[in-house]
Design a protein around this motif. Sequence first.
Motif, mmCIF file in Angstrom:
data_model
loop_
_atom_site.group_PDB
_atom_site.id
_atom_site.type_symbol
_atom_site.label_atom_id
_atom_site.label_comp_id
_atom_site.label_asym_id
_atom_site.label_seq_id
_atom_site.Cartn_x
_atom_site.Cartn_y
_atom_site.Cartn_z
ATOM 1 N N SER A 1 -7.666 13.152 -0.222
ATOM 2 C CA SER A 1 -6.476 12.603 -0.886
ATOM 3 C C SER A 1 -6.390 11.083 -0.838
ATOM 4 C CB SER A 1 -5.201 13.213 -0.283
ATOM 5 O OG SER A 1 -5.116 12.947 1.103
ATOM 6 N N VAL A 2 -7.268 10.425 -0.107
ATOM 7 C CA VAL A 2 -7.285 8.965 -0.102
ATOM 8 C C VAL A 2 -8.111 8.497 -1.310
ATOM 9 C CG1 VAL A 2 -9.375 8.615 1.300
ATOM 10 C CG2 VAL A 2 -7.496 6.946 1.412
ATOM 11 N N ARG A 3 -7.777 7.345 -1.837
ATOM 12 C CA ARG A 3 -8.533 6.832 -2.988
ATOM 13 C C ARG A 3 -9.924 6.382 -2.556
ATOM 14 N NH1 ARG A 3 -9.076 1.447 -2.317
ATOM 15 N NH2 ARG A 3 -7.346 0.211 -1.462
ATOM 16 N N LYS A 4 -10.800 6.221 -3.525
ATOM 17 C CA LYS A 4 -12.127 5.678 -3.245
ATOM 18 C C LYS A 4 -11.990 4.261 -2.672
ATOM 19 C CE LYS A 4 -13.233 6.987 -7.445
ATOM 20 N NZ LYS A 4 -13.962 7.200 -8.739
ATOM 21 N N GLY A 5 -12.750 3.981 -1.634
ATOM 22 C CA GLY A 5 -12.654 2.676 -0.977
ATOM 23 C C GLY A 5 -11.494 2.550 -0.019
ATOM 24 N N GLY A 6 -10.747 3.642 0.190
ATOM 25 C CA GLY A 6 -9.578 3.601 1.075
ATOM 26 C C GLY A 6 -9.941 3.797 2.534
ATOM 27 N N THR A 7 -8.912 3.902 3.352
ATOM 28 C CA THR A 7 -9.089 4.018 4.805
ATOM 29 C C THR A 7 -8.395 5.274 5.312
ATOM 30 O OG1 THR A 7 -9.167 1.611 5.074
ATOM 31 C CG2 THR A 7 -8.685 2.902 7.043
ATOM 32 N N VAL A 8 -9.078 6.004 6.172
ATOM 33 C CA VAL A 8 -8.500 7.149 6.868
ATOM 34 C C VAL A 8 -8.406 6.797 8.343
ATOM 35 C CG1 VAL A 8 -8.792 9.565 7.528
ATOM 36 C CG2 VAL A 8 -9.391 8.822 5.207
ATOM 37 N N SER A 9 -7.207 6.886 8.876
ATOM 38 C CA SER A 9 -6.934 6.624 10.288
ATOM 39 C C SER A 9 -6.693 7.952 10.987
ATOM 40 C CB SER A 9 -5.697 5.728 10.417
ATOM 41 O OG SER A 9 -5.160 5.751 11.722
ATOM 42 N N LEU B 1 6.447 15.899 1.505
ATOM 43 C CA LEU B 1 5.786 16.960 0.761
ATOM 44 C C LEU B 1 5.577 18.144 1.693
ATOM 45 C CD1 LEU B 1 4.257 18.079 -1.713
ATOM 46 C CD2 LEU B 1 2.196 16.964 -0.825
ATOM 47 N N HIS B 2 6.118 19.286 1.329
ATOM 48 C CA HIS B 2 5.930 20.539 2.064
ATOM 49 C C HIS B 2 4.675 21.199 1.508
ATOM 50 C CE1 HIS B 2 6.457 24.549 3.582
ATOM 51 N NE2 HIS B 2 7.650 24.309 4.104
ATOM 52 N N PHE B 3 3.587 21.177 2.301
ATOM 53 C CA PHE B 3 2.321 21.633 1.733
ATOM 54 C C PHE B 3 2.288 23.136 1.480
ATOM 55 C CE2 PHE B 3 1.182 21.709 6.343
ATOM 56 C CZ PHE B 3 0.725 23.009 6.472
ATOM 57 N N GLY B 4 3.207 23.887 2.103
ATOM 58 C CA GLY B 4 3.264 25.322 1.845
ATOM 59 C C GLY B 4 3.928 25.684 0.539
ATOM 60 N N GLU B 5 4.517 24.697 -0.124
ATOM 61 C CA GLU B 5 5.233 24.959 -1.365
ATOM 62 C C GLU B 5 4.476 24.490 -2.601
ATOM 63 O OE1 GLU B 5 9.076 23.225 -0.839
ATOM 64 O OE2 GLU B 5 9.728 24.741 0.622
ATOM 65 N N LYS C 1 -1.471 13.503 -8.017
ATOM 66 C CA LYS C 1 -0.489 13.340 -9.088
ATOM 67 C C LYS C 1 0.605 12.351 -8.688
ATOM 68 C CE LYS C 1 -1.022 17.926 -11.208
ATOM 69 N NZ LYS C 1 -0.375 19.249 -11.461
ATOM 70 N N MET C 2 0.945 12.336 -7.396
ATOM 71 C CA MET C 2 1.988 11.423 -6.912
ATOM 72 C C MET C 2 1.507 9.988 -6.815
ATOM 73 S SD MET C 2 3.583 13.836 -3.875
ATOM 74 C CE MET C 2 4.843 12.646 -3.349
ATOM 75 N N THR C 3 0.192 9.768 -6.963
ATOM 76 C CA THR C 3 -0.377 8.426 -6.781
ATOM 77 C C THR C 3 -1.242 8.032 -7.979
ATOM 78 O OG1 THR C 3 -2.169 9.446 -5.490
ATOM 79 C CG2 THR C 3 -0.323 8.515 -4.252
ATOM 80 N N ASP C 4 -0.730 8.300 -9.182
ATOM 81 C CA ASP C 4 -1.374 7.879 -10.437
ATOM 82 C C ASP C 4 -2.795 8.396 -10.591
ATOM 83 O OD1 ASP C 4 0.935 6.412 -11.144
ATOM 84 O OD2 ASP C 4 0.247 4.697 -9.963
ATOM 85 N N GLY C 5 -3.080 9.532 -9.955
ATOM 86 C CA GLY C 5 -4.388 10.127 -10.082
ATOM 87 C C GLY C 5 -5.476 9.500 -9.240
ATOM 88 N N ASP D 1 0.811 -1.214 0.000
ATOM 89 C CA ASP D 1 0.000 0.000 0.000
ATOM 90 C C ASP D 1 0.847 1.268 0.000
ATOM 91 O OD1 ASP D 1 -2.514 -1.093 -0.102
ATOM 92 O OD2 ASP D 1 -2.944 -0.887 2.044
ATOM 93 N N THR D 2 0.307 2.321 -0.617
ATOM 94 C CA THR D 2 0.837 3.667 -0.474
ATOM 95 C C THR D 2 0.107 4.342 0.669
ATOM 96 O OG1 THR D 2 1.440 3.896 -2.805
ATOM 97 C CG2 THR D 2 1.050 5.936 -1.564
ATOM 98 N N VAL D 3 0.868 4.867 1.635
ATOM 99 C CA VAL D 3 0.295 5.497 2.818
ATOM 100 C C VAL D 3 0.787 6.937 2.897
ATOM 101 C CG1 VAL D 3 -0.051 5.350 5.314
ATOM 102 C CG2 VAL D 3 0.371 3.260 3.997
#
Length: 381
Positions: free
Chosen positions: A288-296, A227-231, A241-245, A179-181
């Motif tokens: 930012s999580v994919r459809k069907g994903g999990t947010v912890s 990833l620096h979110f301020g930049e 974009k970093m996760t194939d859309g 998984d990508t987390v």
Amino acid sequence: MKAMTYRGPYKIRVDSKPEPRLQHPNDAIVRVELAAICGSDLHLYHGMMPDTRVGHTFGHEFIGTVESVGASVQNLRVGDRVMVPFNIFCGSCFFCARGLYSNCHNVNANATAIGGIYGYSHTTGGYDGGQAELVRVPFADVGPTVIPDDIHPEDALLLTDAFSTGYFGAQLADIVEGDTVVVFGAGPVGLAAARSCWLMGAGRVIVVDHIDYRLRKAEQFAYAETLHFGEVDDVVRTLKKMTDGLGADRVIDAVGAEADGHVIQHVTSAKLKLQGGSPVALNWAIDSVRKGGTVSVMGAYGPLYSAVKFGDAMNKGLTLRMNQAPVKRQWPRLFEHIRAGRIAPRELITHRFALDDIAEGYHVFSSKLDGIIKPIITPVA
């Protein structure tokens, strides 16, 4: 005894307080060897948590030596070196029987959702904490654990909350091999969560924050992309974009109500900081999580001033998992990881302050000075 005491927002000092006494046959009194300042302590320091009373002693991360025990205590002896979970719990109620120690039904008359926590205002029971020379430990037969001889004291200290909570956040994410987390927040808990993701089979870990030195720590300690979110103009679009859309498979919110002491009323740009009382990080996680994903979620949340995107979560078919960490439940497995050399929680510690200098410790931590990640306190000279 000497103890840190709260005097109002941004005002703490070391005072002389009466030594705690045994109030129940299952109490213990512990002489503190090491304590820590937690990021969630900053919510108290900034006056953001309700019912934080003048004179209250903070500190829910501490280890020490048992000085006295009540008549019914069976599992501890005077002289034992113990690590004390931040959760205060009875061990026998409906929730404790199911391992939900953070939801104990018998230790906090002020709330129905959360159990007791050391040094975290009267909303969590009003128990004084461990940023002091001595602390009263209720339910001493079920909370404290004797520190194993092969576990470094500073590792034990980090397991009383920060690292165990991060590990729990990775558990809640239900990571599947490869998984990508994405982890929002590079404080101690977020860093622990990111490192723990690898232990659970993650194939890629991305940490999001806005402080350069914390992002560097994420690369060094958690072996994560950053990833620096301020930049970036739009943090969610960048992550897509970093996760194939598609979005990440799992997202961990280790921010909560970020303790900067401010409130976001309107969120229009990724350049706005993750700040107190706002669910910005949680909404970014949902987006930012994919459809069907999990947010912890294991960031500390107080009152919310903006709406959570619950409709988006529902329409995306997300699983949302959250709780205060039942940290003692994590210890056996974390001991194994430490013994195997996979983790050394004490690597998160960057600063050490004497109890007499704790006000300086809070200032440095609150202001994010000097590259601080995790400060600890040494009451014993």
